[in-house]
Enzyme design. Structure first.
Site, PDB file in Angstrom:
ATOM      1  N   MET A  10     -11.256  -6.267   5.878  1.00  0.00           N
ATOM      2  CA  MET A  10     -10.490  -5.273   6.528  1.00  0.00           C
ATOM      3  C   MET A  10      -9.929  -5.890   7.752  1.00  0.00           C
ATOM      4  O   MET A  10     -10.940  -6.515   8.548  1.00  0.00           O
ATOM      5  CB  MET A  10     -11.152  -4.093   6.627  1.00  0.00           C
ATOM      6  CG  MET A  10     -11.434  -3.059   5.570  1.00  0.00           C
ATOM      7  SD  MET A  10     -10.076  -2.713   4.545  1.00  0.00           S
ATOM      8  CE  MET A  10      -8.825  -1.842   5.830  1.00  0.00           C
ATOM      9  N   MET A  51     -12.334   3.614  -0.307  1.00  0.00           N
ATOM     10  CA  MET A  51     -13.037   3.912   0.984  1.00  0.00           C
ATOM     11  C   MET A  51     -13.874   5.232   1.002  1.00  0.00           C
ATOM     12  O   MET A  51     -13.325   6.134   1.464  1.00  0.00           O
ATOM     13  CB  MET A  51     -11.896   4.095   1.978  1.00  0.00           C
ATOM     14  CG  MET A  51     -11.351   2.534   2.350  1.00  0.00           C
ATOM     15  SD  MET A  51      -9.602   2.564   3.148  1.00  0.00           S
ATOM     16  CE  MET A  51      -8.702   3.012   1.628  1.00  0.00           C
ATOM     17  N   HIS A  53      -1.261  -1.426  -4.217  1.00  0.00           N
ATOM     18  CA  HIS A  53      -2.537  -1.424  -3.533  1.00  0.00           C
ATOM     19  C   HIS A  53      -2.796   0.202  -3.135  1.00  0.00           C
ATOM     20  O   HIS A  53      -1.888   0.872  -2.703  1.00  0.00           O
ATOM     21  CB  HIS A  53      -2.636  -2.076  -2.249  1.00  0.00           C
ATOM     22  CG  HIS A  53      -3.913  -1.861  -1.590  1.00  0.00           C
ATOM     23  ND1 HIS A  53      -4.835  -2.594  -1.694  1.00  0.00           N
ATOM     24  CD2 HIS A  53      -4.383  -1.136  -0.443  1.00  0.00           C
ATOM     25  CE1 HIS A  53      -5.986  -2.380  -0.855  1.00  0.00           C
ATOM     26  NE2 HIS A  53      -5.627  -1.538  -0.288  1.00  0.00           N
ATOM     27  N   MET A  91      -9.447   7.619  -0.062  1.00  0.00           N
ATOM     28  CA  MET A  91     -10.350   7.754   1.154  1.00  0.00           C
ATOM     29  C   MET A  91     -10.751   9.190   0.762  1.00  0.00           C
ATOM     30  O   MET A  91     -10.260  10.268   0.399  1.00  0.00           O
ATOM     31  CB  MET A  91      -9.213   7.905   2.554  1.00  0.00           C
ATOM     32  CG  MET A  91      -8.718   6.711   2.704  1.00  0.00           C
ATOM     33  SD  MET A  91      -7.595   6.902   4.223  1.00  0.00           S
ATOM     34  CE  MET A  91      -6.735   5.249   4.422  1.00  0.00           C
ATOM     35  N   PHE A 139      -6.587   4.657   8.562  1.00  0.00           N
ATOM     36  CA  PHE A 139      -5.139   5.285   8.592  1.00  0.00           C
ATOM     37  C   PHE A 139      -4.438   3.907   8.449  1.00  0.00           C
ATOM     38  O   PHE A 139      -4.588   2.678   9.056  1.00  0.00           O
ATOM     39  CB  PHE A 139      -5.049   5.596  10.166  1.00  0.00           C
ATOM     40  CG  PHE A 139      -5.628   6.771  10.463  1.00  0.00           C
ATOM     41  CD1 PHE A 139      -5.451   8.307  10.083  1.00  0.00           C
ATOM     42  CD2 PHE A 139      -7.149   7.056  10.802  1.00  0.00           C
ATOM     43  CE1 PHE A 139      -5.853   9.228  10.271  1.00  0.00           C
ATOM     44  CE2 PHE A 139      -7.925   7.931  11.064  1.00  0.00           C
ATOM     45  CZ  PHE A 139      -7.234   9.403  10.575  1.00  0.00           C
ATOM     46  N   SER A 198       0.827  -1.179   0.049  1.00  0.00           N
ATOM     47  CA  SER A 198       0.004   0.092  -0.008  1.00  0.00           C
ATOM     48  C   SER A 198       1.154   1.216  -0.075  1.00  0.00           C
ATOM     49  O   SER A 198       1.941   1.292   0.828  1.00  0.00           O
ATOM     50  CB  SER A 198      -0.897   0.193   1.289  1.00  0.00           C
ATOM     51  OG  SER A 198      -1.341   1.370   1.421  1.00  0.00           O
ATOM     52  N   GLY A 233       1.134  -1.828   4.255  1.00  0.00           N
ATOM     53  CA  GLY A 233       1.582  -0.504   4.070  1.00  0.00           C
ATOM     54  C   GLY A 233       2.822  -0.316   5.149  1.00  0.00           C
ATOM     55  O   GLY A 233       3.968  -0.469   4.420  1.00  0.00           O
ATOM     56  N   ASP A 268      -6.324  -6.655   4.669  1.00  0.00           N
ATOM     57  CA  ASP A 268      -5.753  -5.313   4.698  1.00  0.00           C
ATOM     58  C   ASP A 268      -5.837  -4.741   6.160  1.00  0.00           C
ATOM     59  O   ASP A 268      -7.012  -4.533   6.499  1.00  0.00           O
ATOM     60  CB  ASP A 268      -6.565  -4.549   3.685  1.00  0.00           C
ATOM     61  CG  ASP A 268      -6.322  -3.123   3.231  1.00  0.00           C
ATOM     62  OD1 ASP A 268      -5.141  -2.761   4.043  1.00  0.00           O
ATOM     63  OD2 ASP A 268      -6.741  -2.205   2.714  1.00  0.00           O
ATOM     64  N   HIS A 328      -8.691   0.383  -4.104  1.00  0.00           N
ATOM     65  CA  HIS A 328      -9.397   0.259  -2.793  1.00  0.00           C
ATOM     66  C   HIS A 328     -10.174   1.616  -2.400  1.00  0.00           C
ATOM     67  O   HIS A 328      -9.593   2.709  -1.866  1.00  0.00           O
ATOM     68  CB  HIS A 328      -8.463  -0.301  -1.602  1.00  0.00           C
ATOM     69  CG  HIS A 328      -9.410  -0.292  -0.410  1.00  0.00           C
ATOM     70  ND1 HIS A 328      -8.654  -0.436   0.812  1.00  0.00           N
ATOM     71  CD2 HIS A 328     -10.646  -0.310  -0.021  1.00  0.00           C
ATOM     72  CE1 HIS A 328      -9.700  -0.697   1.960  1.00  0.00           C
ATOM     73  NE2 HIS A 328     -10.814  -0.750   1.450  1.00  0.00           N
TER      74      HIS A 328
HETATM   75  C1  DX5 Z   1      -6.302   1.239   6.033  1.00  0.00           C
HETATM   76  C2  DX5 Z   1      -5.957   1.066   4.370  1.00  0.00           C
HETATM   77  C3  DX5 Z   1      -4.749   0.122   4.405  1.00  0.00           C
HETATM   78  C4  DX5 Z   1      -3.700   0.575   5.088  1.00  0.00           C
HETATM   79  C5  DX5 Z   1      -2.345  -0.643   5.298  1.00  0.00           C
HETATM   80  O1  DX5 Z   1      -7.076   2.354   5.833  1.00  0.00           O
HETATM   81  O2  DX5 Z   1      -6.888   0.631   3.595  1.00  0.00           O
HETATM   82  O3  DX5 Z   1      -4.513  -0.200   2.966  1.00  0.00           O
HETATM   83  O4  DX5 Z   1      -3.113   1.697   4.389  1.00  0.00           O
HETATM   84  O5  DX5 Z   1      -1.462   0.064   6.379  1.00  0.00           O
HETATM   85  P1  DX5 Z   1      -1.036  -0.831   7.369  1.00  0.00           P
HETATM   86  O6  DX5 Z   1      -0.162  -2.180   6.471  1.00  0.00           O
HETATM   87  O7  DX5 Z   1       0.217   0.140   7.711  1.00  0.00           O
HETATM   88  O8  DX5 Z   1      -1.936  -1.281   8.230  1.00  0.00           O
HETATM   89 ZN    ZN Z   2      -6.511  -0.677   1.454  1.00  0.00          ZN
END
Ligand code: DX5
Ligand code: ZN
Length: 230
Positions: free
Chosen positions: A149, A80, A45, A49, A155, A20, A206, A184, A78
């Site tokens: 998720m 959101m 990925h 948001m 975040f 990510s 991420g 994720d 993705h």
């Molecule tokens: C969460 C996102 C994830 C996130 C993953 O809101 O959808 O893709 O960035 O980051 P880590 O691996 O740091 O949880």
């Molecule tokens: Zn994601």
């Protein structure tokens, strides 16, 4: 089920670590992409948001378009966002190869999944930790993949919620071996093996990659741990 060759590619490469970009250095986006490509990743990925469905804003169409120009690797977008039906066609035009939206914000996931599939893009349905598998059961035949998720989205850097493991196992048992499952949030060296054991194919990572100085070492270590758990 394969409407798009990237789905088959990802299935064949399972378990696969997908980085990510959420917490990468956006001041040096091209360099970050090159570093990850050099680390051997097979796709990206991208976390979109809207500050409404989730309590944070990240990036949108212009940045996805830029990333599309910078790499030939598949883009797993993705969404959101609260009104995915208003944006799906634009993210497809921007270059998404896989595209997921959240079950929590749509009444008729089937119609939107169909629109994505018809465009030749892999269609995914995402569910937050509190959302039960039952909420998406009728839509499963219309999904190319499900994104489970393991944190409340918004975040990077949050800790992994074990509830995702049960849901992965449950969806796997309802869909069979060939169905693509993505997880994720909070996936790192300590949690990745459990995700694979529970049936995850695509492991979104991420901060456990982009907070490290050596991306290649991180990607290789995570990939090794994932393969060892098959
Ligand atoms: C969460 C996102 C994830 C996130 C993953 O809101 O959808 O893709 O960035 O980051 P880590 O691996 O740091 O949880
Ligand atoms: Zn994601």
């Amino acid at each position: 089920m394969t409407s798009n060759h990237h789905l088959a590619e990802f299935r064949g490469a399972s378990p696969l670590v997908l980085p990510s970009l959420l917490m990468c250095d956006f001041g040096n986006l091209e360099h970050e992409i090159r570093r990850l490509e050099a680390a051997g990743v097979q796709g990206f990925h991208l976390d979109v948001m809207d500050g409404h469905f989730v309590p944070n804003l990240s990036f949108g169409l212009p940045v996805v378009e830029v990333i599309r120009r910078l790499t030939d690797l598949p883009l797993d977008v993705h969404l959101m966002i609260s009104n995915p039906e208003q944006y799906v066609s634009r993210y497809i035009s921007a270059g998404a190869n896989l595209l997921s939206f959240h079950a929590e914000v749509v009444e008729d996931a089937g119609a939107l999944l169909e629109e994505i599939r018809t465009a030749g893009v892999g269609a995914g349905l995402a569910i937050n930790p509190p959302t039960p598998v039952e909420a998406i059961e009728t839509a499963l035949p219309a999904c190319d993949f499900v994104l489970v998720m393991s944190v409340m989205p918004g975040f990077g850097g949050q800790s992994f919620d074990q509830v995702a493991l049960e849901k992965l196992r449950d969806i796997r048992s309802k869909t069979g071996d060939q169905f693509l499952l993505e997880v994720d949030g909070g996936v790192n060296e300590s949690t990745i093996a459990a995700c694979v054991e529970a049936g995850a194919d695509l492991l979104v990572v991420g901060s456990a990659i982009t907070s490290q100085s050596d991306y290649q070492a991180s990607v290789e270590k995570l990939t090794r741990l994932a393969h060892a758990a098959v």
